[in-house]
Scaffold this active site. Structure first.
Site, PDB file in Angstrom:
ATOM      1  N   GLU A  37       0.605  -1.644  -0.046  1.00  0.00           N
ATOM      2  CA  GLU A  37       0.100  -0.102   0.059  1.00  0.00           C
ATOM      3  C   GLU A  37       0.764   1.157   0.307  1.00  0.00           C
ATOM      4  O   GLU A  37       1.883   1.555   0.768  1.00  0.00           O
ATOM      5  CB  GLU A  37      -0.824  -0.418   1.380  1.00  0.00           C
ATOM      6  CG  GLU A  37      -2.522   0.559   1.262  1.00  0.00           C
ATOM      7  CD  GLU A  37      -3.254  -0.638   0.269  1.00  0.00           C
ATOM      8  OE1 GLU A  37      -2.941   0.025  -1.049  1.00  0.00           O
ATOM      9  OE2 GLU A  37      -3.875  -1.189   0.505  1.00  0.00           O
ATOM     10  N   THR A  39       2.690   2.206  -2.370  1.00  0.00           N
ATOM     11  CA  THR A  39       4.439   1.773  -2.648  1.00  0.00           C
ATOM     12  C   THR A  39       4.038   1.982  -4.294  1.00  0.00           C
ATOM     13  O   THR A  39       5.545   2.276  -4.898  1.00  0.00           O
ATOM     14  CB  THR A  39       4.575  -0.127  -2.414  1.00  0.00           C
ATOM     15  OG1 THR A  39       3.414  -0.501  -2.420  1.00  0.00           O
ATOM     16  CG2 THR A  39       4.743  -0.156  -1.052  1.00  0.00           C
ATOM     17  N   SER A 125     -16.151   3.799  -0.743  1.00  0.00           N
ATOM     18  CA  SER A 125     -15.645   2.050   0.155  1.00  0.00           C
ATOM     19  C   SER A 125     -14.041   1.727   0.199  1.00  0.00           C
ATOM     20  O   SER A 125     -13.230   0.564   1.272  1.00  0.00           O
ATOM     21  CB  SER A 125     -16.190   1.102  -0.873  1.00  0.00           C
ATOM     22  OG  SER A 125     -16.526   0.202  -1.623  1.00  0.00           O
ATOM     23  N   SER A 128     -11.768   0.829  -5.470  1.00  0.00           N
ATOM     24  CA  SER A 128     -11.446   2.516  -6.604  1.00  0.00           C
ATOM     25  C   SER A 128     -12.849   2.088  -7.866  1.00  0.00           C
ATOM     26  O   SER A 128     -12.264   1.151  -8.907  1.00  0.00           O
ATOM     27  CB  SER A 128     -10.927   1.074  -7.391  1.00  0.00           C
ATOM     28  OG  SER A 128      -9.190   1.511  -6.901  1.00  0.00           O
ATOM     29  N   SER A 129     -13.469   2.798  -7.428  1.00  0.00           N
ATOM     30  CA  SER A 129     -14.893   2.155  -8.859  1.00  0.00           C
ATOM     31  C   SER A 129     -14.391   3.822  -9.787  1.00  0.00           C
ATOM     32  O   SER A 129     -14.696   3.150 -10.719  1.00  0.00           O
ATOM     33  CB  SER A 129     -16.067   2.939  -8.403  1.00  0.00           C
ATOM     34  OG  SER A 129     -16.041   3.809  -6.994  1.00  0.00           O
ATOM     35  N   GLU A 162      -6.656  10.908 -13.434  1.00  0.00           N
ATOM     36  CA  GLU A 162      -6.696  11.512 -12.073  1.00  0.00           C
ATOM     37  C   GLU A 162      -5.901  12.282 -11.827  1.00  0.00           C
ATOM     38  O   GLU A 162      -6.265  13.227 -10.885  1.00  0.00           O
ATOM     39  CB  GLU A 162      -6.271  10.284 -10.923  1.00  0.00           C
ATOM     40  CG  GLU A 162      -7.516   8.978 -11.223  1.00  0.00           C
ATOM     41  CD  GLU A 162      -8.378   9.147 -10.048  1.00  0.00           C
ATOM     42  OE1 GLU A 162      -8.470   9.254  -9.193  1.00  0.00           O
ATOM     43  OE2 GLU A 162      -9.071   7.591 -10.099  1.00  0.00           O
ATOM     44  N   ASP A 174      -4.533   0.998  -9.223  1.00  0.00           N
ATOM     45  CA  ASP A 174      -5.787   0.072  -9.445  1.00  0.00           C
ATOM     46  C   ASP A 174      -6.531   0.086 -10.643  1.00  0.00           C
ATOM     47  O   ASP A 174      -6.826  -0.396 -11.139  1.00  0.00           O
ATOM     48  CB  ASP A 174      -6.530   1.762  -8.721  1.00  0.00           C
ATOM     49  CG  ASP A 174      -6.403   2.456  -7.311  1.00  0.00           C
ATOM     50  OD1 ASP A 174      -5.785   1.034  -6.411  1.00  0.00           O
ATOM     51  OD2 ASP A 174      -7.120   2.648  -6.391  1.00  0.00           O
TER      52      ASP A 174
END
Ligand code: GLA
Length: 388
Positions: A37, A39, A125, A128-129, A162, A174
């Site tokens: 995570e 990373t 949540s 990764s929607s 993003e 993701d």
């Protein structure tokens, strides 16, 4: 993997009401991450997998040169000229517009695009929607206009959406997981070389169980970019004396320790977490190969401790969910998952004890925070694909 027929029918009906022609359909999955995570943007290692929850998209070309998109979940519509894409004030639309804009930078095409989409991923949540949507839209554009982009190029366009349209300087994990996932396999990805391999995701007597803290995370508003900057500033400081360091991937714990006086305690904590987490992912790969599930699970607990105490991206609810089951013999590993500040924990639990565990955790969580816990038994499914 079973697709949601009901959602597909809804999207089809809306598509036909709003636009003309009959659409094609794509499913683009969300992801879990076993370990590794924060990373990815440090050119390190991650171990994600695509899941059976995701985004469904109905799509077709249009002749009016517009990008027209309707979100079934938000009940919102956006219509813009496809030649003049720029960020708008809605995140969901920026994922869509952003990925199309990034693709335009590498391939030219003419014509417009209509989409109607909806998801089976609970929003916020941490599954990764957003990456699922970006990869789905990228896949749709590539398919409709026959652009010949590779899956990895589509993933990178999603990541850049993003950065440039949403303002989150995320890594590649993701989007990579969403579009490169395979049924019943976890991916081990080297985010520097982009080399990857697959591991079986069946853990014999154990299974993956997610607990949703229901604390909504928002990466843009959170400290995500701040963490990335902190890592980059450690690299800059170390570069003054050590040529050849490009990212924290190139820094060993020994080097970090020997240069400890060059930076603050805070920067030391952040960077030592990343270095240790990379090490854990490498160990985790070996343990999975050898079916050492208990040892593997232990690494998840260690990862959580680092994320909570050193990287400081957890929250009281996630810490509680992990601490609460740490001594439970039916749980061999647990940690917060994804960017942090909310979302889900990922747990490796004994299959036969699952029911009682869920009951127990739901009750204590409710008592402590007044929140009704949600849990998901995700399946590892195929990456972004067209549905016939
Ligand atoms: C978010 C980002 C990813 C990754 C994780 C943390 O999900 O989108 O790129 O950095 O956080 O591991």
């Amino acid at each position: 993997m079973k697709h949601s027929k009901e959602l597909i029918t809804n999207l089809k009906n809306i598509f036909e009401e709003r636009f003309s022609g009959s659409p094609l359909f794509i499913f683009s999955p969300g992801r879990i991450n076993l370990i590794g995570e924060h990373t990815d943007y440090n050119e390190g290692f991650v171990m994600p997998a695509s899941i059976d929850k995701g985004i469904y998209i109905a799509f077709a070309k249009n002749a009016v040169n517009k990008l027209r998109a309707y979100s079934f979940d938000f009940k919102e519509y956006v219509e813009v000229s496809i030649d003049q894409l720029k960020p708008v004030n809605r995140d969901w639309a920026n994922y869509v517009l952003g990925v199309v804009s990034e693709i335009q930078k590498i391939k030219s095409f003419s014509g417009g695009l209509d989409i109607v989409f909806g998801g089976t991923i609970p929003i916020g949540s941490g599954l990764s929607s957003s990456a699922a949507l970006e990869c789905g839209v990228g896949f749709a554009v590539n398919h409709l206009f026959d652009l010949g982009l590779s899956r990895i190029e589509i993933a990178k366009s999603g990541q850049l959406a993003e950065h440039n349209f949403v303002g989150v300087r995320c890594g590649i994990m993701d989007q990579f997981a969403s579009i490169m996932g395979r049924s019943d396999q976890v991916i081990k990805l080297d985010c520097r070389s982009m080399d990857y391999s697959y591991f079986p995701s069946k853990f014999e007597d154990y299974q993956i169980l997610l607990f949703n803290s229901k604390v909504k995370h928002s990466l843009a508003e959170s400290s995500y970019n701040k963490r990335r900057e902190e890592c980059e500033s450690v690299v800059k400081i170390l570069q003054q004396k050590n040529t050849g360091i490009q990212s924290l991937r190139d820094v060993s714990l020994a080097l970090l320790n020997s240069e400890k006086n060059m930076f603050s305690d805070l920067l030391y904590k952040r960077s030592s977490y990343v270095i240790e987490e990379n090490d854990r992912v490498l160990k985790a790969g070996e343990m999975l190969k050898n079916k050492q599930y208990k040892e593997f699970g232990q690494l998840l607990f260690e990862s959580h401790q680092g994320l909570s105490e050193k990287y400081e991206v957890s929250c009281p609810e996630l810490d509680f969910l992990v601490a609460n089951i740490k001594d439970n013999p039916s749980v061999i590993g647990a940690r917060m998952m994804g960017g942090g500040f909310g979302g889900c924990t990922i747990n490796l639990v004994e299959r036969s004890k699952k029911e009682s565990l869920i009951q127990e955790v739901s009750q204590t969580y409710k008592e402590r925070f007044g929140i009704t816990l949600e849990y998901y038994e995700v399946e590892i499914g195929e990456g972004t694909h067209i549905i016939n």
